[in-house]
Every structure is written in structure tokens, then in C-alpha cells.
Design an enzyme around this catalytic site. Structure first.
Site, short mmCIF file in Angstrom:
data_model
loop_
_atom_site.label_atom_id
_atom_site.label_comp_id
_atom_site.label_asym_id
_atom_site.label_seq_id
_atom_site.Cartn_x
_atom_site.Cartn_y
_atom_site.Cartn_z
N LYS A 83 -16.86 24.99 49.87
CA LYS A 83 -17.24 25.72 50.11
C LYS A 83 -18.22 26.65 50.88
O LYS A 83 -19.27 26.02 51.51
CB LYS A 83 -17.60 26.72 49.33
CG LYS A 83 -16.89 27.63 47.99
CD LYS A 83 -17.31 28.23 47.05
CE LYS A 83 -16.28 28.01 45.32
NZ LYS A 83 -17.04 27.61 44.29
N HIS A 193 -7.53 34.91 63.82
CA HIS A 193 -6.85 34.82 63.48
C HIS A 193 -6.37 35.32 62.15
O HIS A 193 -5.36 35.74 61.49
CB HIS A 193 -7.19 32.71 63.60
CG HIS A 193 -5.87 32.33 62.73
ND1 HIS A 193 -5.13 32.33 60.85
CD2 HIS A 193 -4.76 31.53 63.03
CE1 HIS A 193 -4.68 32.31 61.47
NE2 HIS A 193 -3.72 31.18 61.85
N GLU A 197 -3.87 37.44 61.10
CA GLU A 197 -3.29 37.24 59.82
C GLU A 197 -2.35 38.42 58.84
O GLU A 197 -1.18 39.01 58.20
CB GLU A 197 -3.46 36.06 58.98
CG GLU A 197 -2.78 35.48 57.81
CD GLU A 197 -3.48 34.32 57.21
OE1 GLU A 197 -3.62 33.60 58.49
OE2 GLU A 197 -3.70 33.99 56.22
N TYR A 198 -3.77 39.35 58.40
CA TYR A 198 -3.94 40.16 57.79
C TYR A 198 -3.06 41.30 58.06
O TYR A 198 -2.08 42.19 57.04
CB TYR A 198 -5.23 41.05 57.36
CG TYR A 198 -5.94 40.45 56.40
CD1 TYR A 198 -6.21 39.56 56.60
CD2 TYR A 198 -7.14 41.16 56.46
CE1 TYR A 198 -7.75 38.77 55.74
CE2 TYR A 198 -8.04 40.72 54.57
CZ TYR A 198 -8.37 39.72 54.87
OH TYR A 198 -8.97 39.08 53.96
N ARG A 297 -5.73 46.91 51.75
CA ARG A 297 -5.91 45.71 50.34
C ARG A 297 -7.01 46.15 49.53
O ARG A 297 -7.14 46.04 48.36
CB ARG A 297 -6.50 44.36 51.26
CG ARG A 297 -5.10 43.81 52.14
CD ARG A 297 -5.91 41.79 52.18
NE ARG A 297 -5.52 41.34 52.74
CZ ARG A 297 -4.77 40.04 53.15
NH1 ARG A 297 -5.35 39.55 52.60
NH2 ARG A 297 -4.15 39.38 53.66
P1 2AM Z 1 -16.85 19.65 43.17
O1 2AM Z 1 -15.71 19.02 43.47
O2 2AM Z 1 -18.49 18.47 43.40
O3 2AM Z 1 -17.27 21.37 42.67
C1 2AM Z 1 -14.60 23.38 47.45
O4 2AM Z 1 -15.31 23.81 46.15
C2 2AM Z 1 -15.57 22.05 47.54
O5 2AM Z 1 -16.48 21.86 47.92
C3 2AM Z 1 -15.45 20.60 46.66
O6 2AM Z 1 -14.98 19.65 47.06
C4 2AM Z 1 -17.18 20.85 45.85
O7 2AM Z 1 -17.32 19.58 45.26
C5 2AM Z 1 -17.57 21.32 47.60
N1 2AM Z 1 -18.47 21.48 46.46
C6 2AM Z 1 -19.02 23.04 46.42
N2 2AM Z 1 -20.71 23.04 46.52
C7 2AM Z 1 -21.11 22.58 46.57
C8 2AM Z 1 -22.04 21.63 46.77
N3 2AM Z 1 -23.42 22.74 46.66
N4 2AM Z 1 -22.46 20.87 47.28
C9 2AM Z 1 -21.38 19.87 47.45
N5 2AM Z 1 -20.08 20.20 47.53
C10 2AM Z 1 -19.79 21.71 47.27
#
Ligand code: 2AM
Length: 499
Positions: A83, A193, A197-198, A297
Site C-alpha cells: 500500500k 494516466h 482514465e477518470y 465522482r
Molecule cells: P499483508 O498481506 O501483510 O497485509 C496490500 O495491502 C499489500 O501491502 C499486502 O501485501 C500487505 O501485506 C502489504 N502491506 C500493507 N501494510 C504493510 C506494512 N506496513 N508492511 C509491509 N507490508 C504491508
């Protein structure tokens, strides 16, 4: 797992949510042994299962940051797909302690470009190279060929170029990847991009609305129209999937109704469109079509308020959208053809806005973006992929300094050919109360940009009257101030004094 006893992987990928898993499998399928890691280790096993099922792909799973990093060939390249925001910083911290100078981190998330620029500085203190890479194409693209927009360290790009060239979508003129430029340029380009797209999605939804309300077209007719449009100048992923959407039946109503009619009219969003509009404002670049799609939106989110407004205004006597047309004979065939042309012309204006935003940022940051090359790498893999991007590529090849797509010799001709149809559609929608903020924003953009003289003279006069902001004249140099109020009261001709 003891890394020393195993062959080292060509590349690593950390973050195994949907995009991460699919990109990892894509890389492995192209023949590059890959190590994978995820904070929650069950996703590592999930990925390994898929790798096995999808053809015994060369994926090795790791359950700690250390094992993961040490399983990679040097100089190491690690793609992270977590994320955006602080999870990226946390992942960098967890992994980088095991990395060595010359190793690279490639963030493939939808990150705000300034975060990438900060991380470039931070990681460089430890000798690490860094890339912010836009990845577009959703789940399917990640698995079978996305459009990739890597920006940042050129050396880091070179270290993985062979992988990216194979993993990206392939189109007639090459893989949909190119080194974008320095700093956060890759993220910025991906952000624009998404803004484009929006705009595309909004314009398509307006075409649908006009055809449905004015033309009274059924979903199955709409499916055919979009499929037909997808064989011409509008050929694109979004037009294609729109045609497919109209064909899907709703299971809950026994398969009699189409699912599209059961979907709540409230649009979600993750923020890249908003960033695009914010950046356009920061850079004083007009992006009204993209802004209109963002505003739409927001308004769509006010479902309950809109329902109340519909009731209040109905009680006040307003007619329903399209009601004024009742009894008027509508030439369906011509309407469909007009809407197609209006959609195309509106799209050109929307892309012109996005491209001009990219150029303005490129000048501000010294990124030296190649707009024609960006259009090329969007031709495949990504959500806005379209036949029409080839024409944009060619327009910028003809003239790298082209100030606006509207004035390209081919696009200008196309706009003029479609102008009458475009005005008919916008006029009809406005007359009948069907909101078409995107198409009309595009038309207003066109009509404002193409005029040699605007009523901005009057705005300048007002500014000078109340704020002594001065004005320039069309017939002589210099800046002028006039005592407008005094002269108007005296009924005299204002002779502006040189400021
Ligand atoms: P997770 O499966 O351990 O939650 C999308 O959410 C991706 O980002 C997932 O692979 C998630 O891992 C990862 N993710 C979200 N926060 C994270 C963090 N603080 N450290 C490592 N991975 C993270």
C-alpha cells in the site's frame, strides 16, 4: 531456507496482494527466477501454490526479509508492491538493512511522486538506488503484460531493463515500458494516466446516458453499439469492457435484468484523479474535463442528497431529464453517430489537458519527458490503452513542441469534422437536462482555446478598476492604469496613463 545452497534469483518482489502476486508470476513466466516475500506469510504460500498450478514457474518463497534479500543475485533488485504511504517506508526499512550499496528498490505502487523523491534521497545515503514505477493494467495487466512507467535512478532501470522489456505488454512498436525520467517522474506520469482514465470513464458514461435517455436504447442495443465503436476510431479497452458490461445478466433477478441497472450510482476513488486536478491547479494548467470527472465522482457520492434534490425540484415543477424530448422524433441512427463523434472529440480535449499537464511538470522539474513515448507505452497493457494513442504518439513525433493536441494538423481536422455532431449532442443534453459535465467541459475547453480573442479584456478592465492591477493594450506596448470610475462619471473617454 538457506540461501547459500540455492541458486540465487534474478529479482525479488515483496508485497503479495493481487497486483504483487500477478506481477511476480508474470516475471517468472518470462523466464526470470524470482524470490517473493510478504509480511503475512500465508500470501507467500498462496503465491507458491499459484506458481505451481500455473506451470511450475520459477518462484521461490521467503518468510523473512533477511532470507528474501539474501536470495537475490547482486546487484539486487527488489520490487515492492505494498500500500502506498507509510507501508512503503516500513517495507523499505525492513528490507534495506540487508541490502548493499548498488542494490535497487523499485516501488510499483500508486505513490505520490514527492514521497518517491524523498525516498530517493534517503536510500541514496546508504548507496541504494531507487525507482518509483507506475504500473497500469490492473490484475490482468500485471499477470500478462502491464504498461510500466519507471522513473528515478537510471542505473537501477538499466539493472532490470531486460526483465521489464519482457514483462511489459507488447504492442506493434515495442514493449510498453520506457525509462520515464528522474525523480518521481514515473509516479507522476502514472498519476496523470489515472486522471486521463477518470476523464475517459466519465465521457463514456455520458455517452451511455445520452443514448439511453434521448435514444431510449436498451442495454443489449448499447452492448452492440459499444462493440461496434470498438472496431473503429474509438477502439480501446474501456470501450470494449463497456460493451461487455451491458451484456451481463443479474443473477438476483433471475437473469431477466442486466446487472448494470442494479449497481448503486456512487463512484469510488483512491485519490490519483484528485492529485491530478490538484497538480493541474498548482501548475496553472487547465484540465476541465478531468476536473469535471472528479467533481462528478464527488456529486455521485451524495446519493441521498441527490434523491432529496430530485424530489424537491420535482415538487417545484422541474421536468425529468429527457422529458422535454417526449413526442419529438429522434433519429436513432444519427444520434448514435453523433454521440460517437462527440465522444471522440471530447477525448482529444481530455488527452490534450493531461499531456499539457505532463509537459508543464516536466519543464518545472527538468524531467525532459518525451510525450510521444508516453503515448506509445500507453498503447498496450494499461486501462487507457487505445488505438487513438498511436495518433497522439505520431502527433508528438511530428512536432515535439506541439503546444496542444488540438492544433496538430490531423487532430485539428478531425475536431472540425466532428464539431457539428459534438455541438448537437451537447446542445441536446443541455436542453433536456441530462448532465454531461465531461463532454461540455471538453467542448468549452476547445471553444476557449481556439479563439484568438476572449472576453478577458473585460476582466482585466474590472481588475484595473477595483484593484489598479493595470492592463496591457492590443495596439501598443506597456502597462496601463485608468481612473475608470472617475472618467465614467464624467462621461469622458478614458485616456489611460502609462503606469
Ligand atoms: P499483508 O498481506 O501483510 O497485509 C496490500 O495491502 C499489500 O501491502 C499486502 O501485501 C500487505 O501485506 C502489504 N502491506 C500493507 N501494510 C504493510 C506494512 N506496513 N508492511 C509491509 N507490508 C504491508
Amino acid at each position: 531456507m538457506d540461501a547459500s545452497t540455492l541458486a540465487l534469483s534474478r529479482i525479488g518482489l515483496a508485497g503479495l496482494a493481487v497486483m504483487g502476486q500477478n506481477l511476480a508470476l508474470n516475471i517468472a513466466e518470462k523466464g526470470f527466477p524470482i524470490s517473493v516475500y510478504n509480511r503475512t506469510t500465508s500470501k507467500v504460500d498462496e503465491t507458491l501454490d499459484r506458481a505451481k498450478q500455473e506451470g511450475n514457474l520459477p518462484v521461490s518463497g521467503h518468510y523473512s526479509p533477511r532470507d528474501f534479500v539474501l536470495s537475490l543475485q547482486r546487484p539486487r533488485s527488489v520490487i515492492i508492491l505494498v500500500k502506498a504511504g507509510s507501508p512503503v517506508d516500513q517495507t523499505i526499512t525492513a528490507l534495506s538493512q540487508f541490502m548493499d550499496p548498488g542494490d535497487s528498490i523499485i516501488d510499483g505502487g500508486n505513490e505520490w511522486y514527492e514521497n518517491t523523491e524523498r525516498r530517493i534521497r534517503e536510500t541514496s545515503e546508504r548507496g541504494l538506488l531507487y525507482i518509483g514505477m507506475g504500473v497500469s493494467g490492473g490484475e490482468e495487466g500485471a499477470r500478462h503484460g502491464p504498461s510500466l512507467m519507471p522513473g528515478g535512478s537510471f542505473q537501477a532501470y538499466k539493472n532490470v531493463e531486460d526483465v521489464l522489456l519482457k514483462v511489459a505488454a507488447q504492442v506493434d512498436d515495442g514493449p510498453c515500458v520506457a525509462y520515464i525520467g528522474e525523480g518521481g517522474s514515473g509516479n507522476f506520469v502514472k498519476m496523470v494516466h489515472n486522471g486521463i482514465e477518470y476523464g475517459d470513464m466519465q465521457l463514456i458514461s455520458e455517452a451511455y446516458d445520452v443514448l439511453k435517455i434521448v435514444g431510449g436504447l436498451s442495454n443489449s442495443e448499447l452492448a452492440d453499439i459499444f462493440a461496434d465503436w470498438n472496431r473503429g476510431e474509438l477502439e480501446s479497452f474501456l470501450v470494449e469492457i463497456t460493451g461487455d458490461i451491458f451484456r451481463v445478466k443479474d443473477v438476483f433477478s433471475g437473469g431477466n435484468d442486466e446487472l448494470v441497472d442494479k449497481i448503486l450510482d456512487k463512484t469510488g476513488m483512491k485519490g490519483t484523479g484528485k492529485w491530478t486536478v490538484q497538480e493541474a491547479a498548482e501548475l496553472s494548467v487547465a484540465a476541465p474535463t478531468i476536473a469535471a470527472s472528479l467533481d462528478c465522482r464527488y456529486l455521485s457520492g451524495l446519493k441521498e442528497e441527490r434523491e432529496d434534490a430530485a424530489r424537491v425540484l420535482k415538487e417545484a415543477g422541474i421536468r425529468e431529464a429527457g422529458e422535454v424530448l417526449v413526442g419529438r422524433s429522434i433519429d436513432k441512427k444519427r444520434l448514435i453517430d453523433d454521440v460517437r463523434q462527440a465522444l471522440y472529440a471530447s477525448k482529444i480535449c481530455s488527452y490534450a489537458q493531461g499531456m499539457n499537464l505532463l509537459r508543464a511538470k516536466s519543464i518545472q522539474k527538468g524531467w525532459n519527458l518525451n510525450l510521444g513515448e508516453l503515448a506509445r507505452i500507453w498503447k498496450g497493457g494499461c486501462i487507457i490503452r487505445a488505438i487513438f494513442l498511436d495518433r497522439i504518439k505520431k502527433a508528438y513525433e511530428r512536432d515535439r513542441e506541439l503546444p496542444n493536441l488540438i492544433v496538430d494538423r490531423e487532430f485539428s481536422r478531425e475536431m472540425v469534422q466532428r464539431e457539428t455532431a459534438w455541438r448537437r449532442v451537447v446542445g441536446l443534453a443541455i436542453e433536456s437536462g441530462i448532465s454531461i459535465p465531461g463532454m461540455s467541459a471538453s467542448l468549452q475547453y476547445f471553444d476557449t482555446y481556439r479563439r484568438a480573442r476572449l472576453p478577458a479584456n473585460l476582466v482585466q478592465a474590472q481588475r484595473d478598476l477595483f484593484g489598479a492591477h493595470t492592463y496591457e493594450r492590443v495596439d501598443r506596448p506597456g502597462s496601463y492604469h485608468t481612473e475608470w470610475t472617475k472618467l465614467a462619471k464624467q462621461g469622458k473617454t478614458g485616456v489611460g496613463a502609462l503606469n
